[in-house]
Each structure stands twice: as C-alpha cells, then as structure tokens.
Motif scaffolding. Structure first.
Motif, PDB file in Angstrom:
ATOM      1  N   ARG A 175      54.341  62.034  16.246  1.00  0.00           N
ATOM      2  CA  ARG A 175      54.693  60.872  17.076  1.00  0.00           C
ATOM      3  C   ARG A 175      55.538  61.305  18.267  1.00  0.00           C
ATOM      4  NH1 ARG A 175      55.008  58.241  12.079  1.00  0.00           N
ATOM      5  NH2 ARG A 175      57.216  58.696  11.888  1.00  0.00           N
ATOM      6  N   SER A 186      53.202  63.075  20.768  1.00  0.00           N
ATOM      7  CA  SER A 186      52.307  62.170  21.502  1.00  0.00           C
ATOM      8  C   SER A 186      53.070  61.270  22.466  1.00  0.00           C
ATOM      9  CB  SER A 186      51.477  61.334  20.533  1.00  0.00           C
ATOM     10  OG  SER A 186      52.286  60.393  19.873  1.00  0.00           O
ATOM     11  N   VAL A 197      46.679  60.318  22.456  1.00  0.00           N
ATOM     12  CA  VAL A 197      46.254  59.106  21.748  1.00  0.00           C
ATOM     13  C   VAL A 197      45.686  59.502  20.384  1.00  0.00           C
ATOM     14  CG1 VAL A 197      44.617  57.184  21.763  1.00  0.00           C
ATOM     15  CG2 VAL A 197      45.851  57.786  23.860  1.00  0.00           C
ATOM     16  N   VAL A 198      44.919  60.574  20.353  1.00  0.00           N
ATOM     17  CA  VAL A 198      44.363  61.074  19.092  1.00  0.00           C
ATOM     18  C   VAL A 198      45.491  61.535  18.175  1.00  0.00           C
ATOM     19  CG1 VAL A 198      42.954  62.888  18.052  1.00  0.00           C
ATOM     20  CG2 VAL A 198      42.142  61.701  20.099  1.00  0.00           C
ATOM     21  N   GLY A 234      47.138  58.666  16.574  1.00  0.00           N
ATOM     22  CA  GLY A 234      46.312  58.132  15.493  1.00  0.00           C
ATOM     23  C   GLY A 234      46.448  58.954  14.222  1.00  0.00           C
ATOM     24  N   ARG A 241      49.723  58.153  12.594  1.00  0.00           N
ATOM     25  CA  ARG A 241      49.671  56.889  11.839  1.00  0.00           C
ATOM     26  C   ARG A 241      48.997  57.088  10.483  1.00  0.00           C
ATOM     27  NH1 ARG A 241      48.707  54.872  16.924  1.00  0.00           N
ATOM     28  NH2 ARG A 241      46.449  54.875  16.639  1.00  0.00           N
ATOM     29  N   ARG A 242      47.913  57.839  10.481  1.00  0.00           N
ATOM     30  CA  ARG A 242      47.197  58.078   9.220  1.00  0.00           C
ATOM     31  C   ARG A 242      48.033  58.919   8.251  1.00  0.00           C
ATOM     32  NH1 ARG A 242      43.421  57.412  13.089  1.00  0.00           N
ATOM     33  NH2 ARG A 242      41.603  56.150  12.593  1.00  0.00           N
TER      34      ARG A 242
END
Length: 106
Positions: free
Chosen positions: A42, A45, A55-56, A59, A62-63
């Motif tokens: 985080r 990014s 952005v990837v 993601g 988050r996962r």
C-alpha cells in the motif's frame, strides 16, 4: 496428526492436539506477515497512484489484507474450538456427576 492431547487451564480449559494448536499459531503468524506485506505494498502504490502498475499493486495489497483476515479468522476459530470442546466436556462431566448424585438418592 498426533494423538497426544494438550489440556491447558487457568480460567478455562482448552483441549486440543499439539499439532492443531501449532497450526493455529502458525496461521496467526502468517496473518501478521501477510498484513505487513500488504501494508508495504500500500505504501509503495501510494507513491504514484496514477500509474497502472501501482493500481495493480494496490489490488494485490487489498487481496493480501483479505487473506490475512481469513488466516487470522481460521486461527481464532481453531483456538475457540479447543476452548469450546473443553467447556462442553466439562459440562457433560458435571451433568453426569449430578445425575449420578440424584440417582444415588433414589
């Protein structure tokens, strides 16, 4: 799986195999590690949130955070199951003792 049981007490009784408790502890550690990695991603990014690669990365972060929550939930569930088993076992023992006492008086 080991047939050896561990019974621990204090205020409550937990009954489980050493292997189950070991897995629960390792899962808790995995959850912490995943959460740490997600935090690092985080941060990475956030440097350039407009770039597609970031952005990837966000993601993936988050996962990983979701996976950390799942691992911690499973670990907690395994530990709670051990405690619940001890509580039910203790309750059943008290019930049998009370029934025996009542039947002894009749």
């Amino acid at each position: 799986m080991s047939d050896e049981l561990i019974v621990s007490g204090g205020g409550s009784v937990a009954v489980s195999s050493d292997e189950v408790l070991g897995i629960a502890m390792r899962l808790s550690g995995v959850a912490r590690d995943l959460d740490d990695i997600a935090g690092e991603l985080r941060s990475l990014s956030a440097l350039h949130p407009e770039r597609a690669s970031d952005v990837v990365i966000a993601g993936v972060a988050r996962r990983l955070a979701i996976a950390a929550d799942c691992a911690q939930a499973i670990s907690s569930g395994m530990q709670l199951a051990s405690i619940a088993y001890g509580s039910v076992d203790g309750g059943a023992e008290r019930l049998v003792q009370q029934a025996a006492a009542v039947l002894g008086w009749t």
